[in-house]
Design a protein around this motif. Structure first.
Motif, PDB file in Angstrom:
ATOM      1  N   THR A 225     -12.387 -12.384  -1.321  1.00 23.88           N
ATOM      2  CA  THR A 225     -11.865 -12.509  -2.669  1.00 23.88           C
ATOM      3  C   THR A 225     -12.542 -11.519  -3.612  1.00 23.88           C
ATOM      4  OG1 THR A 225     -13.433 -14.290  -3.027  1.00 23.88           O
ATOM      5  CG2 THR A 225     -11.213 -14.921  -2.402  1.00 23.88           C
ATOM      6  N   GLN A 226     -13.200 -10.509  -3.052  1.00 23.70           N
ATOM      7  CA  GLN A 226     -13.755  -9.462  -3.900  1.00 23.70           C
ATOM      8  C   GLN A 226     -12.654  -8.916  -4.794  1.00 23.70           C
ATOM      9  OE1 GLN A 226     -14.465  -9.778  -0.771  1.00 23.70           O
ATOM     10  NE2 GLN A 226     -16.687  -9.787  -0.633  1.00 23.70           N
ATOM     11  N   ALA A 227     -13.019  -8.628  -6.055  1.00 22.68           N
ATOM     12  CA  ALA A 227     -11.997  -8.232  -7.017  1.00 22.68           C
ATOM     13  C   ALA A 227     -11.243  -6.985  -6.565  1.00 22.68           C
ATOM     14  CB  ALA A 227     -12.633  -8.007  -8.374  1.00 22.68           C
ATOM     15  N   ARG A 228     -11.984  -5.989  -6.068  1.00 26.50           N
ATOM     16  CA  ARG A 228     -11.298  -4.766  -5.691  1.00 26.50           C
ATOM     17  C   ARG A 228     -11.248  -4.673  -4.182  1.00 26.50           C
ATOM     18  NH1 ARG A 228     -11.632   1.007  -5.227  1.00 26.50           N
ATOM     19  NH2 ARG A 228      -9.916   1.928  -6.398  1.00 26.50           N
ATOM     20  N   HIS A 229     -10.062  -4.499  -3.671  1.00 31.16           N
ATOM     21  CA  HIS A 229      -9.837  -4.551  -2.244  1.00 31.16           C
ATOM     22  C   HIS A 229      -8.531  -3.830  -2.019  1.00 31.16           C
ATOM     23  CE1 HIS A 229     -11.670  -7.442   0.804  1.00 31.16           C
ATOM     24  NE2 HIS A 229     -11.029  -6.559   1.512  1.00 31.16           N
ATOM     25  N   TYR A 230      -8.285  -3.357  -0.843  1.00 28.03           N
ATOM     26  CA  TYR A 230      -6.969  -2.805  -0.521  1.00 28.03           C
ATOM     27  C   TYR A 230      -6.584  -1.661  -1.463  1.00 28.03           C
ATOM     28  CZ  TYR A 230      -7.019  -7.770   0.739  1.00 28.03           C
ATOM     29  OH  TYR A 230      -7.381  -8.994   1.163  1.00 28.03           O
ATOM     30  N   ALA A 231      -7.561  -0.918  -1.969  1.00 27.29           N
ATOM     31  CA  ALA A 231      -7.252   0.001  -3.062  1.00 27.29           C
ATOM     32  C   ALA A 231      -7.150   1.453  -2.620  1.00 27.29           C
ATOM     33  CB  ALA A 231      -8.317  -0.133  -4.143  1.00 27.29           C
ATOM     34  N   PRO A 232      -6.168   2.191  -3.152  1.00 27.08           N
ATOM     35  CA  PRO A 232      -6.133   3.632  -2.954  1.00 27.08           C
ATOM     36  C   PRO A 232      -7.231   4.302  -3.778  1.00 27.08           C
ATOM     37  CG  PRO A 232      -4.226   2.911  -4.253  1.00 27.08           C
ATOM     38  CD  PRO A 232      -5.102   1.713  -4.015  1.00 27.08           C
ATOM     39  N   THR A 233      -7.539   5.564  -3.475  1.00 28.20           N
ATOM     40  CA  THR A 233      -8.555   6.256  -4.269  1.00 28.20           C
ATOM     41  C   THR A 233      -7.957   6.785  -5.575  1.00 28.20           C
ATOM     42  OG1 THR A 233      -8.134   8.229  -2.967  1.00 28.20           O
ATOM     43  CG2 THR A 233     -10.014   6.901  -2.317  1.00 28.20           C
ATOM     44  N   THR A 234      -6.648   7.004  -5.613  1.00 26.61           N
ATOM     45  CA  THR A 234      -5.982   7.428  -6.849  1.00 26.61           C
ATOM     46  C   THR A 234      -5.878   6.220  -7.785  1.00 26.61           C
ATOM     47  OG1 THR A 234      -4.592   8.756  -5.356  1.00 26.61           O
ATOM     48  CG2 THR A 234      -3.975   8.695  -7.695  1.00 26.61           C
ATOM     49  N   PRO A 235      -6.219   6.396  -9.089  1.00 30.90           N
ATOM     50  CA  PRO A 235      -6.110   5.257 -10.006  1.00 30.90           C
ATOM     51  C   PRO A 235      -4.691   4.681 -10.009  1.00 30.90           C
ATOM     52  CG  PRO A 235      -7.216   7.103 -11.063  1.00 30.90           C
ATOM     53  CD  PRO A 235      -6.735   7.598  -9.731  1.00 30.90           C
ATOM     54  N   ALA A 290       0.747   6.789   1.706  1.00 31.72           N
ATOM     55  CA  ALA A 290       1.490   8.041   1.478  1.00 31.72           C
ATOM     56  C   ALA A 290       1.278   8.552   0.056  1.00 31.72           C
ATOM     57  CB  ALA A 290       2.975   7.817   1.752  1.00 31.72           C
ATOM     58  N   LEU A 291       1.315   7.651  -0.931  1.00 32.76           N
ATOM     59  CA  LEU A 291       1.118   8.079  -2.327  1.00 32.76           C
ATOM     60  C   LEU A 291      -0.315   8.567  -2.544  1.00 32.76           C
ATOM     61  CD1 LEU A 291       3.129   5.217  -4.068  1.00 32.76           C
ATOM     62  CD2 LEU A 291       3.679   7.672  -4.183  1.00 32.76           C
ATOM     63  N   ASP A 292      -1.250   7.883  -1.892  1.00 36.51           N
ATOM     64  CA  ASP A 292      -2.660   8.243  -2.067  1.00 36.51           C
ATOM     65  C   ASP A 292      -2.968   9.628  -1.500  1.00 36.51           C
ATOM     66  OD1 ASP A 292      -5.095   7.517  -3.156  1.00 36.51           O
ATOM     67  OD2 ASP A 292      -5.832   6.612  -1.294  1.00 36.51           O
ATOM     68  N   GLU A 293      -2.193  10.012  -0.473  1.00 37.81           N
ATOM     69  CA  GLU A 293      -2.462  11.299   0.180  1.00 37.81           C
ATOM     70  C   GLU A 293      -1.763  12.455  -0.514  1.00 37.81           C
ATOM     71  OE1 GLU A 293      -1.247  10.453   4.150  1.00 37.81           O
ATOM     72  OE2 GLU A 293      -3.047   9.219   4.452  1.00 37.81           O
ATOM     73  N   ALA A 294      -0.983  12.173  -1.564  1.00 42.90           N
ATOM     74  CA  ALA A 294      -0.165  13.224  -2.176  1.00 42.90           C
ATOM     75  C   ALA A 294      -0.927  14.017  -3.244  1.00 42.90           C
ATOM     76  CB  ALA A 294       1.103  12.609  -2.761  1.00 42.90           C
ATOM     77  N   GLY A 295      -2.211  13.716  -3.439  1.00 40.53           N
ATOM     78  CA  GLY A 295      -3.008  14.485  -4.387  1.00 40.53           C
ATOM     79  C   GLY A 295      -2.571  14.291  -5.830  1.00 40.53           C
ATOM     80  N   LEU A 296      -2.214  13.073  -6.194  1.00 41.63           N
ATOM     81  CA  LEU A 296      -1.729  12.789  -7.551  1.00 41.63           C
ATOM     82  C   LEU A 296      -2.887  12.366  -8.453  1.00 41.63           C
ATOM     83  CD1 LEU A 296       1.283  10.706  -6.245  1.00 41.63           C
ATOM     84  CD2 LEU A 296       1.399  13.032  -7.196  1.00 41.63           C
ATOM     85  N   ASP A 297      -2.631  12.390  -9.768  1.00 45.79           N
ATOM     86  CA  ASP A 297      -3.657  11.974 -10.727  1.00 45.79           C
ATOM     87  C   ASP A 297      -3.643  10.469 -10.954  1.00 45.79           C
ATOM     88  OD1 ASP A 297      -4.527  14.630 -11.304  1.00 45.79           O
ATOM     89  OD2 ASP A 297      -2.632  14.903 -12.380  1.00 45.79           O
ATOM     90  N   ARG A 298      -2.444   9.884 -10.859  1.00 45.31           N
ATOM     91  CA  ARG A 298      -2.369   8.437 -11.025  1.00 45.31           C
ATOM     92  C   ARG A 298      -1.097   7.900 -10.379  1.00 45.31           C
ATOM     93  NH1 ARG A 298      -0.271   7.143 -17.163  1.00 45.31           N
ATOM     94  NH2 ARG A 298       1.372   8.707 -17.158  1.00 45.31           N
ATOM     95  N   LEU A 299      -1.158   6.607 -10.061  1.00 45.08           N
ATOM     96  CA  LEU A 299      -0.016   5.936  -9.465  1.00 45.08           C
ATOM     97  C   LEU A 299       0.447   4.838 -10.410  1.00 45.08           C
ATOM     98  CD1 LEU A 299      -1.381   5.354  -5.812  1.00 45.08           C
ATOM     99  CD2 LEU A 299      -0.126   7.323  -6.713  1.00 45.08           C
ATOM    100  N   LEU A 300       1.748   4.832 -10.715  1.00 46.27           N
ATOM    101  CA  LEU A 300       2.327   3.744 -11.505  1.00 46.27           C
ATOM    102  C   LEU A 300       3.102   2.848 -10.558  1.00 46.27           C
ATOM    103  CD1 LEU A 300       3.618   5.774 -14.598  1.00 46.27           C
ATOM    104  CD2 LEU A 300       1.437   4.565 -14.310  1.00 46.27           C
ATOM    105  N   VAL A 301       2.766   1.567 -10.574  1.00 41.48           N
ATOM    106  CA  VAL A 301       3.405   0.617  -9.673  1.00 41.48           C
ATOM    107  C   VAL A 301       4.145  -0.424 -10.503  1.00 41.48           C
ATOM    108  CG1 VAL A 301       3.034  -1.110  -7.863  1.00 41.48           C
ATOM    109  CG2 VAL A 301       1.638   0.965  -7.914  1.00 41.48           C
ATOM    110  N   GLU A 302       5.423  -0.593 -10.206  1.00 41.98           N
ATOM    111  CA  GLU A 302       6.227  -1.567 -10.937  1.00 41.98           C
ATOM    112  C   GLU A 302       5.749  -2.985 -10.620  1.00 41.98           C
ATOM    113  OE1 GLU A 302      10.375  -1.495  -9.865  1.00 41.98           O
ATOM    114  OE2 GLU A 302      10.931  -2.916 -11.439  1.00 41.98           O
ATOM    115  N   THR A 303       5.595  -3.792 -11.656  1.00 41.77           N
ATOM    116  CA  THR A 303       5.182  -5.185 -11.457  1.00 41.77           C
ATOM    117  C   THR A 303       6.226  -5.914 -10.612  1.00 41.77           C
ATOM    118  OG1 THR A 303       6.211  -5.675 -13.568  1.00 41.77           O
ATOM    119  CG2 THR A 303       3.807  -5.461 -13.567  1.00 41.77           C
ATOM    120  N   VAL A 304       5.795  -7.014  -9.984  1.00 36.19           N
ATOM    121  CA  VAL A 304       6.722  -7.813  -9.171  1.00 36.19           C
ATOM    122  C   VAL A 304       6.964  -9.140  -9.878  1.00 36.19           C
ATOM    123  CG1 VAL A 304       6.051  -6.660  -7.034  1.00 36.19           C
ATOM    124  CG2 VAL A 304       4.861  -8.758  -7.740  1.00 36.19           C
TER     125      VAL A 304
END
Ligand code: TXA
Ligand code: MG
Length: 324
Positions: A225-235, A290-304
């Motif tokens: 239950t660690q707060a940060r987990h499963y995280a890409p390196t891109t914000p 795939a998104l994390d490997e694309a060399g992007l500055d940030r990732l926007l993820v639509e809420t569910v």
């Protein structure tokens, strides 16, 4: 090294496990990084390979309920009922550990053990062949995205793993539901594709504490239950569709998009997942990789959606979006 699943691969993987080496293998959820659970130095290798803190215990996998429950001190009727309904399958049960059944490293020295019988032909073939309990957390470096393909494992762990058995992409895509049956009522410690509703069909008193989050450095009573987990390196930012459309209009940075209800060509790289929780979960980690490997500055993820059917997915996205 990656080998395709066949009888020879299982024999080789089994021999490596028996001799204390690390083997990654597919389960129906994600790939696991396995070591024999009764050998302290083998289990320590898992922690070194993952860079995982020793106080985070690992799930033990077995070929059937009987071999799994042999590792427990006491098996309450609820555990038997849940196993009868959901094993083999994406459910992990936390029980009192039988002293000496596994190395202390597996349980992080605690009084409980997390047990699971996975529903995947490769995992079951391997566990049936090796006839040992196999400790196996997800086969990725600690806190990074879990692997749903053999290539993900190789990219994250490289030569830290002795063998990867390739069984293709995993089906469920997010980790097993964890239920602690040592307490009354039993408690969901981690959400997964077995939902609270599914569990309550067996015992209506089961409660969900899966959303609780523990800060860094604390040893969790409910680990995982660690707060940060499963995280890409891109914000990663979790935002509504309207917010994202506004942000993409103003974007001056290389922005990636993970959506489910719309497409937007202004994103540098965009992936749209099915607007259905089970099919979304299947594709989630591969999309994040795939998104994390694309060399992007940030990732926007639509809420569910806020509905219970999306709980497990929402939980993973929320954890992925917290700052390091
Ligand atoms: O789907 C899954 O469960 C995958 C596949 C490989 O089986 N495994 C997995 O392992 O997700 P891992 O280590 O990434 O997550 C296991 C979680 C950890 O968060 C750990 O803290 C928790 O299970 N856990 C292990 N032993 C426990 C115990 N005795 N009591 C409570 N939680 C425990
Ligand atoms: Mg993990």
């Amino acid at each position: 090294m990656i080998v395709p699943f066949d009888d020879a691969a299982i024999a080789r993987a089994s021999a490596l496990l028996a001799s204390g080496r690390l083997v990654a293998f597919p389960t129906e959820t994600v790939y696991g990084l396995g070591a024999r659970a009764d050998d302290a130095s083998a289990v320590r290798r898992i922690y070194e390979a993952k860079g995982r803190p020793a106080e985070n215990p690992s799930i033990v996998h077995a070929a059937d309920a009987e071999s799994a429950f042999a590792l427990a001190l006491d098996v309450p009727p609820l555990a038997r009922a849940l196993a009868a309904r959901f094993w083999p399958g994406p459910l992990t049960l936390v029980l009192a550990v039988r002293p000496g059944a596994v190395a202390n490293e597996v349980t992080a020295g605690g009084p409980t053990i997390a047990l699971r019988v996975p529903a995947h032909p490769v995992a079951l073939a391997l566990l049936g062949h090796v006839k040992l309990p196999v400790a196996a957390p997800s086969a990725n470096r600690s806190t990074s995205i879990s692997p749903t393909t053999a290539e993900h494992v190789h990219k994250s762990l490289g030569d830290r793993v002795d063998l990867v058995v390739d069984g293709g992409a995993t089906g469920f895509g997010i980790e097993s539901t964890i239920v602690d049956v040592t307490t009354s009522p039993a408690r969901v410690l981690r959400r997964g594709s077995v939902t609270l509703e599914d569990l309550r069909a067996i015992d209506e008193t089961i409660v969900d504490t899966g959303g609780s989050v523990v800060g860094h450095g604390e040893v969790a009573r409910a680990p995982g239950t660690q707060a940060r987990h499963y995280a890409p390196t891109t914000p990663l930012e979790l935002r509504s569709r309207a917010d994202i459309e506004r942000a993409l209009g103003e974007a001056t940075t290389r922005t990636g998009l993970l959506s489910r209800s719309f497409d937007d060509v202004r994103a540098e790289k965009a992936i749209r997942l099915p607007d259905d929780p089970a099919r979304y979960a299947t594709g989630l980690y591969a999309a994040l990789h795939a998104l994390d490997e694309a060399g992007l500055d940030r990732l926007l993820v639509e809420t569910v959606p806020e509905s219970a059917a999306w709980d497990a997915v929402r939980d993973r996205l929320t954890r992925a979006s917290r700052p390091a």
